[in-house]
Design an enzyme around this catalytic site. Sequence first.
Site, short mmCIF file in Angstrom:
data_model
loop_
_atom_site.label_atom_id
_atom_site.label_comp_id
_atom_site.label_asym_id
_atom_site.label_seq_id
_atom_site.Cartn_x
_atom_site.Cartn_y
_atom_site.Cartn_z
N ILE A 191 16.74 -14.90 4.39
CA ILE A 191 17.09 -15.83 3.31
C ILE A 191 15.85 -16.61 2.87
CG2 ILE A 191 18.63 -17.71 2.62
CD1 ILE A 191 19.93 -14.91 3.40
N ARG A 223 -19.60 -5.10 -8.45
CA ARG A 223 -19.95 -4.22 -7.32
C ARG A 223 -20.69 -2.99 -7.83
NH1 ARG A 223 -19.61 -3.87 -1.51
NH2 ARG A 223 -18.99 -1.76 -0.92
N PRO A 239 22.24 -9.63 9.01
CA PRO A 239 21.52 -8.75 9.94
C PRO A 239 21.89 -7.28 9.78
CG PRO A 239 22.20 -10.74 11.07
CD PRO A 239 22.82 -10.80 9.70
N GLU A 251 16.34 -8.03 -4.18
CA GLU A 251 17.18 -8.08 -5.40
C GLU A 251 17.62 -6.68 -5.84
OE1 GLU A 251 17.30 -11.09 -4.60
OE2 GLU A 251 15.44 -11.73 -5.51
N GLN A 295 -16.34 7.19 -13.60
CA GLN A 295 -15.16 7.65 -14.35
C GLN A 295 -13.86 7.57 -13.55
OE1 GLN A 295 -16.23 11.52 -15.98
NE2 GLN A 295 -16.77 10.56 -17.92
N LEU A 316 23.11 -14.02 0.88
CA LEU A 316 23.98 -12.85 0.79
C LEU A 316 23.70 -11.87 1.94
CD1 LEU A 316 25.98 -11.04 -0.79
CD2 LEU A 316 24.07 -10.23 -2.17
#
Lengths: 89, 392
Positions: free
Chosen positions: B154, B261, B125, B357, B272, B122
Amino acid sequence: MKGQEQEFRRKIREFVEANMNVDDDVELKDDDNIFGQGYVTSIFAMRLLNFTENLSGITIADEDIILPNFSSIDAIASLVRKYLGVIYP
Amino acid sequence: MTSKIDHPLVAEARAFANEVLRPRAGEFDERACVPRDVLQAMADEGFLGSILPTEYGGGGLDPLSYGLLTAEIGKGCGSTRALLTVHSSLVGETLVRLGTPEQKQKWLPELASGRKLACFALTEPDIGSDATSVKTSYRFVDGGFVLNGSKKWITYGAIADLFLVFANCEGVSSAFLVERGMEGVSTRAMSGLLASRGAHIAEVDFLNVMIPQNCLVGRLGAGFSFVANTALFYGRYSIAWAGVSLAEAALEEMVTYARTREQFGKKLRQHQLIQALIADAVTGVHTSRAICERVGLMRNDNDDDAVNEANIAKYMSSKVAMEIATNAVQLFGGNGISSQYPVERLFREAKILEIIEGSSQIQQQLISDYGVRRYRLEPRNNRGAFTQNTLG
């Protein structure tokens, strides 16, 4: 039969009106072209197709899936009538 | 996280993602290629045809289960999940809904088996969100049409066998099935991309391509209104689940890192401000998964409103994925910007979900229109009391 078609039209109208991006004073007529008048965009077309199929219980053939068949309440009622002969809401 | 209604294929997708995709996702990204053998394995496992009807060789999954499957594959590798989005959702599901009986018979078994790969052409450029204005054109000739124009970005276009192409003729938008082997079709793989590097993204050119009449999908003029909008609905549903999968993957990386870690003499998870990041991520994952499941259930019920809810799900889950991936990089500190850790890739992949989309801005417009209709109050009586509109 006439009552059933009126009920079908009422439900289609309710669905279209609920999806119109317009101010509250716009009154939808049965022969208004909802796409041409700008009440809805073409994005709404596929939802209208789905709603019409669910409401009527028919499967609309691909040759009938064109915008003019969904452009007004009259057009949709006419399309469904073609499949069922009568309208079953 | 699993669902009580998991289809066996969903569990198989989870295992495939854990064993095959997740360990190699970084490699696919670095080499800018999901290999053919992985795509074939996706087909052989039944994932590519999972949403297609069994009568065409598909898995017959319900939409919710298909969404869950999409999320499992997406957790393993975004570039591999992208094939599900274009091949199965944008093209496969659309052909099921709007293809002619002949087109279904010819193509759906090929797509279900993975013998042919399909993509959605669809974007151009110069044309992105304004999809009704595509410049690719068709004209009428004896026996069909002649197609001219170029498409860009695409996904899987570099290797797909079948293209669902949108073109205009004097303002009339139509959709066509175009085969790679047709004379005048050429593709160029794109490089230098932020993400989706393994997804064979391409530019596609059509130079005087002769298209037989029976390759028209839907009727003339149905291209954008019915075909593209139907496809994009399926595509947005897929990307909504992609957001869930990416967010979960980033959360898992965050938590695993925070549990091992140490800084200032204690584990990251005991700080926290790190706990705030993890709490927000858990909340985001749960809420975006919940809304996607809700849309899946609506699709299972053929609820018309699933279209609106899918827009919300896509908008929200892609946003959540971006936030969590960003925080994951933050939590990893210097390690977060290194390709030695997956969060760097997830961060790049998340941005793509906010663009494809229908960009977040397009979704906001659609959601606002929906909200303005749905949440207005209507006068109830002469005393000025209002009632909520319930028509949706």
